[in-house]
Design a protein around this motif. Sequence first.
Motif, PDB file in Angstrom:
ATOM      1  N   MET A  83       0.848  -1.187   0.000  1.00  0.00           N
ATOM      2  CA  MET A  83       0.000   0.000   0.000  1.00  0.00           C
ATOM      3  C   MET A  83       0.883   1.236   0.000  1.00  0.00           C
ATOM      4  N   ARG A  84       0.388   2.277  -0.608  1.00  0.00           N
ATOM      5  CA  ARG A  84       1.131   3.534  -0.686  1.00  0.00           C
ATOM      6  C   ARG A  84       1.519   4.011   0.715  1.00  0.00           C
ATOM      7  N   GLY A  85       2.763   4.397   0.856  1.00  0.00           N
ATOM      8  CA  GLY A  85       3.238   4.914   2.137  1.00  0.00           C
ATOM      9  C   GLY A  85       3.691   3.843   3.112  1.00  0.00           C
ATOM     10  N   VAL A  86       3.588   2.568   2.744  1.00  0.00           N
ATOM     11  CA  VAL A  86       3.970   1.476   3.640  1.00  0.00           C
ATOM     12  C   VAL A  86       5.045   0.627   2.965  1.00  0.00           C
ATOM     13  N   ASP A  87       5.864   1.261   2.143  1.00  0.00           N
ATOM     14  CA  ASP A  87       6.844   0.530   1.344  1.00  0.00           C
ATOM     15  C   ASP A  87       7.932  -0.107   2.196  1.00  0.00           C
ATOM     16  N   THR A  88       8.251   0.499   3.319  1.00  0.00           N
ATOM     17  CA  THR A  88       9.290  -0.045   4.188  1.00  0.00           C
ATOM     18  C   THR A  88       8.643  -0.743   5.375  1.00  0.00           C
ATOM     19  N   HIS A  89       9.420  -1.468   6.099  1.00  0.00           N
ATOM     20  CA  HIS A  89       8.985  -2.139   7.335  1.00  0.00           C
ATOM     21  C   HIS A  89       7.919  -3.204   7.091  1.00  0.00           C
ATOM     22  N   LEU A  90       7.981  -3.896   5.977  1.00  0.00           N
ATOM     23  CA  LEU A  90       7.045  -4.989   5.732  1.00  0.00           C
ATOM     24  C   LEU A  90       7.522  -6.262   6.422  1.00  0.00           C
ATOM     25  N   ILE A  91       8.833  -6.483   6.393  1.00  0.00           N
ATOM     26  CA  ILE A  91       9.402  -7.679   7.022  1.00  0.00           C
ATOM     27  C   ILE A  91       9.516  -7.433   8.522  1.00  0.00           C
ATOM     28  N   ARG A  92       9.056  -8.402   9.278  1.00  0.00           N
ATOM     29  CA  ARG A  92       9.087  -8.310  10.739  1.00  0.00           C
ATOM     30  C   ARG A  92      10.510  -8.026  11.221  1.00  0.00           C
ATOM     31  N   TRP A  93      10.613  -7.223  12.259  1.00  0.00           N
ATOM     32  CA  TRP A  93      11.894  -6.790  12.794  1.00  0.00           C
ATOM     33  C   TRP A  93      12.783  -7.984  13.120  1.00  0.00           C
ATOM     34  N   LYS A  94      14.039  -7.920  12.696  1.00  0.00           N
ATOM     35  CA  LYS A  94      15.078  -8.935  12.917  1.00  0.00           C
ATOM     36  C   LYS A  94      14.838 -10.236  12.151  1.00  0.00           C
ATOM     37  N   LYS A  95      13.955 -10.230  11.155  1.00  0.00           N
ATOM     38  CA  LYS A  95      13.733 -11.397  10.300  1.00  0.00           C
ATOM     39  C   LYS A  95      14.301 -11.097   8.919  1.00  0.00           C
ATOM     40  N   LYS A  96      14.644 -12.140   8.172  1.00  0.00           N
ATOM     41  CA  LYS A  96      15.304 -11.956   6.874  1.00  0.00           C
ATOM     42  C   LYS A  96      14.329 -11.893   5.707  1.00  0.00           C
ATOM     43  N   SER A  97      13.150 -12.483   5.863  1.00  0.00           N
ATOM     44  CA  SER A  97      12.206 -12.505   4.739  1.00  0.00           C
ATOM     45  C   SER A  97      10.782 -12.671   5.255  1.00  0.00           C
ATOM     46  N   LEU A  98       9.834 -12.356   4.383  1.00  0.00           N
ATOM     47  CA  LEU A  98       8.422 -12.559   4.702  1.00  0.00           C
ATOM     48  C   LEU A  98       7.856 -13.664   3.816  1.00  0.00           C
ATOM     49  N   PHE A  99       6.741 -14.220   4.229  1.00  0.00           N
ATOM     50  CA  PHE A  99       6.084 -15.320   3.528  1.00  0.00           C
ATOM     51  C   PHE A  99       4.579 -15.088   3.615  1.00  0.00           C
ATOM     52  N   ILE A 100       3.926 -15.102   2.454  1.00  0.00           N
ATOM     53  CA  ILE A 100       2.463 -14.954   2.400  1.00  0.00           C
ATOM     54  C   ILE A 100       1.927 -16.055   1.500  1.00  0.00           C
ATOM     55  N   LYS A 101       0.935 -16.796   1.977  1.00  0.00           N
ATOM     56  CA  LYS A 101       0.333 -17.859   1.176  1.00  0.00           C
ATOM     57  C   LYS A 101      -1.185 -17.748   1.242  1.00  0.00           C
ATOM     58  N   ALA A 102      -1.803 -17.668   0.074  1.00  0.00           N
ATOM     59  CA  ALA A 102      -3.267 -17.691  -0.015  1.00  0.00           C
ATOM     60  C   ALA A 102      -3.658 -19.014  -0.662  1.00  0.00           C
ATOM     61  N   THR A 103      -4.522 -19.760   0.007  1.00  0.00           N
ATOM     62  CA  THR A 103      -5.026 -21.027  -0.516  1.00  0.00           C
ATOM     63  C   THR A 103      -6.488 -20.835  -0.884  1.00  0.00           C
ATOM     64  N   MET A 104      -6.818 -21.212  -2.110  1.00  0.00           N
ATOM     65  CA  MET A 104      -8.183 -21.063  -2.606  1.00  0.00           C
ATOM     66  C   MET A 104      -9.006 -22.307  -2.240  1.00  0.00           C
ATOM     67  N   ASN A 105     -10.321 -22.200  -2.337  1.00  0.00           N
ATOM     68  CA  ASN A 105     -11.198 -23.308  -1.970  1.00  0.00           C
ATOM     69  C   ASN A 105     -11.110 -24.485  -2.943  1.00  0.00           C
ATOM     70  N   ASP A 106     -10.485 -24.305  -4.105  1.00  0.00           N
ATOM     71  CA  ASP A 106     -10.322 -25.425  -5.040  1.00  0.00           C
ATOM     72  C   ASP A 106      -8.977 -26.127  -4.871  1.00  0.00           C
ATOM     73  N   GLY A 107      -8.189 -25.730  -3.874  1.00  0.00           N
ATOM     74  CA  GLY A 107      -6.896 -26.345  -3.616  1.00  0.00           C
ATOM     75  C   GLY A 107      -5.727 -25.632  -4.267  1.00  0.00           C
ATOM     76  N   SER A 108      -5.978 -24.664  -5.122  1.00  0.00           N
ATOM     77  CA  SER A 108      -4.882 -23.895  -5.708  1.00  0.00           C
ATOM     78  C   SER A 108      -4.338 -22.933  -4.660  1.00  0.00           C
ATOM     79  N   TRP A 109      -3.096 -22.524  -4.849  1.00  0.00           N
ATOM     80  CA  TRP A 109      -2.506 -21.588  -3.911  1.00  0.00           C
ATOM     81  C   TRP A 109      -1.434 -20.759  -4.591  1.00  0.00           C
ATOM     82  N   VAL A 110      -1.119 -19.638  -3.965  1.00  0.00           N
ATOM     83  CA  VAL A 110      -0.032 -18.767  -4.414  1.00  0.00           C
ATOM     84  C   VAL A 110       0.767 -18.347  -3.184  1.00  0.00           C
ATOM     85  N   ILE A 111       2.084 -18.366  -3.342  1.00  0.00           N
ATOM     86  CA  ILE A 111       2.995 -17.983  -2.257  1.00  0.00           C
ATOM     87  C   ILE A 111       3.831 -16.802  -2.729  1.00  0.00           C
ATOM     88  N   ARG A 112       4.009 -15.837  -1.837  1.00  0.00           N
ATOM     89  CA  ARG A 112       4.893 -14.693  -2.093  1.00  0.00           C
ATOM     90  C   ARG A 112       5.946 -14.686  -1.013  1.00  0.00           C
TER      91      ARG A 112
END
Length: 108
Positions: free
Chosen positions: A60-89
Motif C-alpha cells: 500500500m502507498r506509504g507502507v513501502d518499508t517495514h514490511l518484514i518483521r523486525w530482525k527477520k530476513k524474509s516474509l512469507f504470504i500464502k493464499a489457498t483457494m477453496n479449489d486447492g490452488s494456492w499462491v505464495i509470495r
Amino acid sequence: MSENKICDKYIQSLEVRNFQLHENSVVNFCPGLNVLTGGNGRGKSGLLRALQLLIYNRPMRGVDTHLIRWKKKSLFIKATMNDGSWVIREKGKDINRYTIFDPVKYPN
C-alpha cells in the motif's frame, strides 16, 4: 464448484509469516462476507497489506518499508483457494519470488 468458474473461487485461508506484526498467523475464511475484528495494533490492516502485496506485487502507498518483521530476513504470504490452488509470495534480502500451484493443471 461448478465448471471451475472464477466467481466460485474464494480465498479459503491466508498464512502470513514475518510480515509486520504477524510472526506466524493463519486466517481461515468462509464463502461470502468475512469480517476482521480486534483492537488497535492487532494486525487487521497488516492482513490487508499482505493480501495487497500478494495480489498486486506492491505494498500500500506509504507502507513501502517495514514490511518484514523486525530482525527477520524474509516474509512469507500464502493464499489457498477453496479449489486447492494456492499462491505464495516470498520477499527478503536474498529472496524475491512467487510460487503458484493449480491442481486442475497439475493433478496428483
